[in-house]
Enzyme design. Structure first.
Site, PDB file in Angstrom:
ATOM      1  N   THR A 138     106.875  69.095  11.293  1.00 22.09           N
ATOM      2  CA  THR A 138     108.012  68.203  11.080  1.00 22.09           C
ATOM      3  C   THR A 138     108.587  67.796  12.435  1.00 22.09           C
ATOM      4  O   THR A 138     108.074  68.187  13.484  1.00 22.09           O
ATOM      5  CB  THR A 138     109.130  68.882  10.251  1.00 22.09           C
ATOM      6  OG1 THR A 138     109.802  69.846  11.078  1.00 22.09           O
ATOM      7  CG2 THR A 138     108.575  69.558   9.013  1.00 22.09           C
ATOM      8  N   ARG A 139     109.687  67.036  12.393  1.00 19.96           N
ATOM      9  CA  ARG A 139     110.367  66.630  13.630  1.00 19.96           C
ATOM     10  C   ARG A 139     111.499  67.596  13.987  1.00 19.96           C
ATOM     11  O   ARG A 139     112.291  67.336  14.904  1.00 19.96           O
ATOM     12  CB  ARG A 139     110.913  65.199  13.476  1.00 19.96           C
ATOM     13  CG  ARG A 139     111.123  64.477  14.812  1.00 19.96           C
ATOM     14  CD  ARG A 139     111.414  62.996  14.595  1.00 19.96           C
ATOM     15  NE  ARG A 139     112.630  62.772  13.849  1.00 19.96           N
ATOM     16  CZ  ARG A 139     113.844  62.637  14.397  1.00 19.96           C
ATOM     17  NH1 ARG A 139     114.000  62.729  15.689  1.00 19.96           N
ATOM     18  NH2 ARG A 139     114.893  62.411  13.631  1.00 19.96           N
ATOM     19  N   LYS A 140     111.580  68.715  13.277  1.00 20.00           N
ATOM     20  CA  LYS A 140     112.617  69.714  13.555  1.00 20.00           C
ATOM     21  C   LYS A 140     112.186  70.601  14.725  1.00 20.00           C
ATOM     22  O   LYS A 140     111.996  71.805  14.591  1.00 20.00           O
ATOM     23  CB  LYS A 140     112.886  70.556  12.308  1.00 20.00           C
ATOM     24  CG  LYS A 140     113.436  69.745  11.137  1.00 20.00           C
ATOM     25  CD  LYS A 140     113.577  70.607   9.892  1.00 20.00           C
ATOM     26  CE  LYS A 140     114.078  69.792   8.709  1.00 20.00           C
ATOM     27  NZ  LYS A 140     114.150  70.598   7.462  1.00 20.00           N
ATOM     28  N   THR A 141     112.026  69.953  15.863  1.00 13.64           N
ATOM     29  CA  THR A 141     111.554  70.632  17.063  1.00 13.64           C
ATOM     30  C   THR A 141     112.708  70.884  18.028  1.00 13.64           C
ATOM     31  O   THR A 141     113.807  70.374  17.848  1.00 13.64           O
ATOM     32  CB  THR A 141     110.465  69.794  17.753  1.00 13.64           C
ATOM     33  OG1 THR A 141     110.948  68.447  17.903  1.00 13.64           O
ATOM     34  CG2 THR A 141     109.188  69.759  16.928  1.00 13.64           C
ATOM     35  N   HIS A 277     106.700  75.935  13.065  1.00 13.91           N
ATOM     36  CA  HIS A 277     107.263  75.832  14.414  1.00 13.91           C
ATOM     37  C   HIS A 277     108.700  76.324  14.548  1.00 13.91           C
ATOM     38  O   HIS A 277     109.119  76.730  15.631  1.00 13.91           O
ATOM     39  CB  HIS A 277     107.142  74.404  14.946  1.00 13.91           C
ATOM     40  CG  HIS A 277     107.717  73.348  14.067  1.00 13.91           C
ATOM     41  ND1 HIS A 277     109.013  72.937  14.152  1.00 13.91           N
ATOM     42  CD2 HIS A 277     107.161  72.606  13.078  1.00 13.91           C
ATOM     43  CE1 HIS A 277     109.233  71.986  13.260  1.00 13.91           C
ATOM     44  NE2 HIS A 277     108.128  71.765  12.590  1.00 13.91           N
TER      45      HIS A 277
END
Length: 294
Positions: A138-141, A277
């Site tokens: 996902t873009r939850k980085t 992640h």
């Protein structure tokens, strides 16, 4: 014939990030470096811990020490699985330079390898359950560390999903509420995004999914729809739109190793999860300077 390397994915700007890490960690005097001086030393990188792991992050590790005038000799390949305790690499350079790069390099490698290890495990489990679709992150980085984390997902064998707001159009509930309707939001996005960007739309019901498909969405994110209801919606809409529209179904939210088997259904094309992640278990590495041989 050229050999593909994960490093070749990295943008021209990536080395500047490494420079920034070094500047952050030593903003002023290096007191420890004063103690050890510039005697030439050799350090061994060990992969430790208690689990089988995947090595990921070699280019970043090498560049950290390259900017400090050190050389790295790798003993295993990027993406290779290893059992602890494993001699992963040998780093050679001035003692104070080895120590300047040590903590930055280990922190980066621990997280990147942790993400790659978790990603590979997720992918292997899904394939073992018979899933033929896409496992994605996902873009939850972590802000400022996204490149390393997305890189780790790729090395681990999964899809990194969109990298940023510019690489794919994703319309979620806030976009739709602000626009007035799913159809209006899609129309406005297409007007500026053009043909080259995929459009992923989050929906919360069968009716919303149907509207998004009719309006031309490329990917339908089925949010808060699970179990048999999820399967029923996906099958019904694929049958309705067969030969009329091309689209993929995606589901996300609370997908873990524990429930992956029940979520990995082939009626859904993409399973996206932050479990690969966020809060991932880091891989333990250590860098030990060797005593000179007498």
């Amino acid at each position: 014939m050229s050999t593909n390397s994960y490093e070749h994915l990295l943008p021209p700007s990536w080395k500047a990030q490494v420079t920034g890490w070094l500047a952050e960690d030593t903003p002023s005097f290096d007191y420890g470096g004063y103690v050890v001086g510039e005697v030439h030393r050799e350090a061994f990188l060990f992969g430790k811990g208690k689990q089988t792991a995947v090595l990921a992050g070699r280019p970043f590790f090498t560049e950290i020490f390259a900017q400090l005038g050190c050389e790295v000799e790798w003993h295993i390949q990027e993406g290779e699985t290893f059992e602890p305790i494993k001699h992963i690499a040998t780093v050679r350079g001035k003692a104070r330079h080895l120590l300047l790069g040590e903590r930055i390099a280990l922190n980066m490698l621990a997280r990147c390898s942790g993400i790659a290890t978790k990603s590979k495990r997720f992918k292997d489990l899904a394939v073992g359950y018979g899933y033929e679709g896409i496992i994605a992150g996902t873009r939850k980085t972590t802000p400022g560390f996204r490149l390393v984390e997305k890189y780790g997902m790729i090395v681990g064998g999964i899809d990194p999903h969109r990298h940023d707001l510019s690489s794919m159009i994703m319309l979620k509930d806030n976009h739709i509420w602000s626009s007035g309707s799913i159809t209006a939001a899609i129309r406005q996005a297409r007007a500026v995004g053009g043909f080259s960007l995929l459009l992923d739309v989050e929906v919360g019901s069968e009716a919303e999914a149907d509207e998004a498909i009719e309006a031309g969405a490329d990917i339908i994110m089925l949010d808060n729809i699970e179990g048999e209801h999820l399967v029923s919606v996906a099958r019904k809409l694929k049958e309705k739109w067969v030969g009329k529209r091309k689209f993929l179904f995606e589901t996300s939210g609370n997908i873990t190793e524990a429930n992956l088997q029940e979520r990995a259904i082939n009626d859904i094309d993409i399973l996206s999860t932050s479990a690969v992640h966020q809060s991932v278990h880091h891989i333990d590495f250590s860098l030990k300077i060797q005593m000179p041989k007498s």
